[in-house]
Design a protein around this motif. Structure first.
Motif, PDB file in Angstrom:
ATOM      1  N   PHE A 130       0.856  -1.174   0.000  1.00  0.00           N
ATOM      2  CA  PHE A 130       0.000   0.000   0.000  1.00  0.00           C
ATOM      3  C   PHE A 130       0.896   1.229   0.000  1.00  0.00           C
ATOM      4  N   PHE A 131       0.305   2.387  -0.292  1.00  0.00           N
ATOM      5  CA  PHE A 131       1.116   3.590  -0.472  1.00  0.00           C
ATOM      6  C   PHE A 131       0.532   4.784   0.269  1.00  0.00           C
ATOM      7  N   LYS A 132       1.382   5.781   0.445  1.00  0.00           N
ATOM      8  CA  LYS A 132       0.994   7.098   0.937  1.00  0.00           C
ATOM      9  C   LYS A 132       1.854   8.110   0.205  1.00  0.00           C
ATOM     10  N   VAL A 133       1.271   9.259  -0.080  1.00  0.00           N
ATOM     11  CA  VAL A 133       2.034  10.393  -0.604  1.00  0.00           C
ATOM     12  C   VAL A 133       1.730  11.592   0.277  1.00  0.00           C
ATOM     13  N   ILE A 134       2.740  12.405   0.522  1.00  0.00           N
ATOM     14  CA  ILE A 134       2.610  13.558   1.400  1.00  0.00           C
ATOM     15  C   ILE A 134       3.187  14.776   0.696  1.00  0.00           C
ATOM     16  N   LEU A 135       2.450  15.865   0.751  1.00  0.00           N
ATOM     17  CA  LEU A 135       2.903  17.149   0.232  1.00  0.00           C
ATOM     18  C   LEU A 135       2.938  18.133   1.388  1.00  0.00           C
ATOM     19  N   ALA A 136       4.031  18.856   1.527  1.00  0.00           N
ATOM     20  CA  ALA A 136       4.159  19.920   2.516  1.00  0.00           C
ATOM     21  C   ALA A 136       4.213  21.239   1.748  1.00  0.00           C
ATOM     22  N   PRO A 137       3.050  21.794   1.397  1.00  0.00           N
ATOM     23  CA  PRO A 137       3.031  22.970   0.529  1.00  0.00           C
ATOM     24  C   PRO A 137       3.530  24.246   1.189  1.00  0.00           C
ATOM     25  N   TYR A 138       3.499  24.308   2.517  1.00  0.00           N
ATOM     26  CA  TYR A 138       3.919  25.527   3.209  1.00  0.00           C
ATOM     27  C   TYR A 138       5.311  25.408   3.809  1.00  0.00           C
ATOM     28  N   ALA A 139       5.950  24.275   3.649  1.00  0.00           N
ATOM     29  CA  ALA A 139       7.320  24.102   4.128  1.00  0.00           C
ATOM     30  C   ALA A 139       8.256  24.902   3.238  1.00  0.00           C
ATOM     31  N   LYS A 140       9.369  25.257   3.796  1.00  0.00           N
ATOM     32  CA  LYS A 140      10.382  25.970   3.011  1.00  0.00           C
ATOM     33  C   LYS A 140      11.649  25.135   3.048  1.00  0.00           C
ATOM     34  N   PRO A 141      12.011  24.510   1.955  1.00  0.00           N
ATOM     35  CA  PRO A 141      11.344  24.519   0.652  1.00  0.00           C
ATOM     36  C   PRO A 141      10.140  23.568   0.613  1.00  0.00           C
ATOM     37  N   MET A 142       9.200  23.854  -0.307  1.00  0.00           N
ATOM     38  CA  MET A 142       8.065  22.939  -0.504  1.00  0.00           C
ATOM     39  C   MET A 142       8.628  21.574  -0.859  1.00  0.00           C
ATOM     40  N   ARG A 143       7.990  20.527  -0.335  1.00  0.00           N
ATOM     41  CA  ARG A 143       8.510  19.187  -0.615  1.00  0.00           C
ATOM     42  C   ARG A 143       7.387  18.160  -0.596  1.00  0.00           C
ATOM     43  N   GLN A 161       5.550  20.717  -9.972  1.00  0.00           N
ATOM     44  CA  GLN A 161       5.167  19.318  -9.764  1.00  0.00           C
ATOM     45  C   GLN A 161       6.309  18.393 -10.173  1.00  0.00           C
ATOM     46  N   LYS A 162       6.933  18.670 -11.282  1.00  0.00           N
ATOM     47  CA  LYS A 162       8.032  17.834 -11.785  1.00  0.00           C
ATOM     48  C   LYS A 162       9.192  17.789 -10.791  1.00  0.00           C
ATOM     49  N   ILE A 163       9.501  18.921 -10.181  1.00  0.00           N
ATOM     50  CA  ILE A 163      10.634  18.994  -9.248  1.00  0.00           C
ATOM     51  C   ILE A 163      10.316  18.271  -7.946  1.00  0.00           C
ATOM     52  N   ILE A 164       9.174  18.599  -7.328  1.00  0.00           N
ATOM     53  CA  ILE A 164       8.929  18.031  -5.996  1.00  0.00           C
ATOM     54  C   ILE A 164       8.539  16.561  -6.053  1.00  0.00           C
ATOM     55  N   GLU A 165       7.937  16.107  -7.146  1.00  0.00           N
ATOM     56  CA  GLU A 165       7.575  14.690  -7.235  1.00  0.00           C
ATOM     57  C   GLU A 165       8.779  13.792  -7.486  1.00  0.00           C
ATOM     58  N   ALA A 166       9.885  14.363  -7.891  1.00  0.00           N
ATOM     59  CA  ALA A 166      11.098  13.579  -8.127  1.00  0.00           C
ATOM     60  C   ALA A 166      11.902  13.372  -6.837  1.00  0.00           C
ATOM     61  N   GLN A 167      11.582  14.111  -5.777  1.00  0.00           N
ATOM     62  CA  GLN A 167      12.332  14.049  -4.526  1.00  0.00           C
ATOM     63  C   GLN A 167      11.944  12.827  -3.695  1.00  0.00           C
ATOM     64  N   ASP A 207      13.972  12.575  -0.417  1.00  0.00           N
ATOM     65  CA  ASP A 207      14.971  12.772   0.634  1.00  0.00           C
ATOM     66  C   ASP A 207      14.318  12.620   2.008  1.00  0.00           C
ATOM     67  N   PHE A 208      14.360  11.428   2.553  1.00  0.00           N
ATOM     68  CA  PHE A 208      13.737  11.133   3.845  1.00  0.00           C
ATOM     69  C   PHE A 208      14.322  11.999   4.950  1.00  0.00           C
ATOM     70  N   HIS A 209      15.611  12.248   4.926  1.00  0.00           N
ATOM     71  CA  HIS A 209      16.277  13.028   5.978  1.00  0.00           C
ATOM     72  C   HIS A 209      15.798  14.477   5.984  1.00  0.00           C
ATOM     73  N   LEU A 210      15.422  15.013   4.834  1.00  0.00           N
ATOM     74  CA  LEU A 210      14.892  16.371   4.766  1.00  0.00           C
ATOM     75  C   LEU A 210      13.638  16.503   5.622  1.00  0.00           C
ATOM     76  N   TRP A 211      12.836  15.462   5.674  1.00  0.00           N
ATOM     77  CA  TRP A 211      11.610  15.485   6.461  1.00  0.00           C
ATOM     78  C   TRP A 211      11.897  15.399   7.956  1.00  0.00           C
ATOM     79  N   ASN A 212      13.011  14.834   8.330  1.00  0.00           N
ATOM     80  CA  ASN A 212      13.359  14.719   9.749  1.00  0.00           C
ATOM     81  C   ASN A 212      14.026  15.967  10.295  1.00  0.00           C
ATOM     82  N   THR A 213      14.630  16.768   9.420  1.00  0.00           N
ATOM     83  CA  THR A 213      15.449  17.876   9.911  1.00  0.00           C
ATOM     84  C   THR A 213      14.828  19.243   9.720  1.00  0.00           C
ATOM     85  N   LEU A 214      13.993  19.423   8.707  1.00  0.00           N
ATOM     86  CA  LEU A 214      13.407  20.730   8.438  1.00  0.00           C
ATOM     87  C   LEU A 214      11.967  20.780   8.895  1.00  0.00           C
TER      88      LEU A 214
END
Length: 101
Positions: free
Chosen positions: A30-43, A85-91, A93-100
């Motif tokens: 099964f899957f999940k997708v997450i968008l953080a539209p207000y994070a800097k940078p968006m991811r 969409q092309k840029i953020i969907e290619a990412q 980076d799990f560590h980016l979510w833990n640190t920012l």
């Protein structure tokens, strides 16, 4: 319950959601997708999990949203401009979510 129809509805939900009584084959993943539209940078990030005991936490399941789209055939985040969409969907980076934040 107020009627036999309510009991039937609950029984049907149990059949659809209960692992032991599920009437059809269980999916292997099964899957999940997450968008953080207000994070800097968006991811964005995706996860594809085995439908089994997870080993190693979330990190082994982390993939790009593009990978989830490829597996599922879904197109996520279509409201975003294509260039973004092309840029953020290619990412993935799990560590980016833990640190920012």
């Amino acid at each position: 319950f107020t009627s036999s129809a309510d009991v039937d509805l609950v029984d049907e939900l149990h059949l659809q959601l209960g692992l032991q009584l599920f009437p059809g084959p269980l999916p292997s993943r099964f899957f999940k997708v997450i968008l953080a539209p207000y994070a800097k940078p968006m991811r964005a990030i995706g996860f594809i999990f085995p439908n089994a005991k997870a080993i190693g936490g979330l990190q082994p399941a982390a993939v790009s949203v593009d990978s989830v789209e490829s597996v599922t055939g879904h197109d996520f985040f279509t409201a975003l401009p294509d260039s973004l969409q092309k840029i953020i969907e290619a990412q993935s980076d799990f560590h980016l979510w833990n640190t920012l934040k």
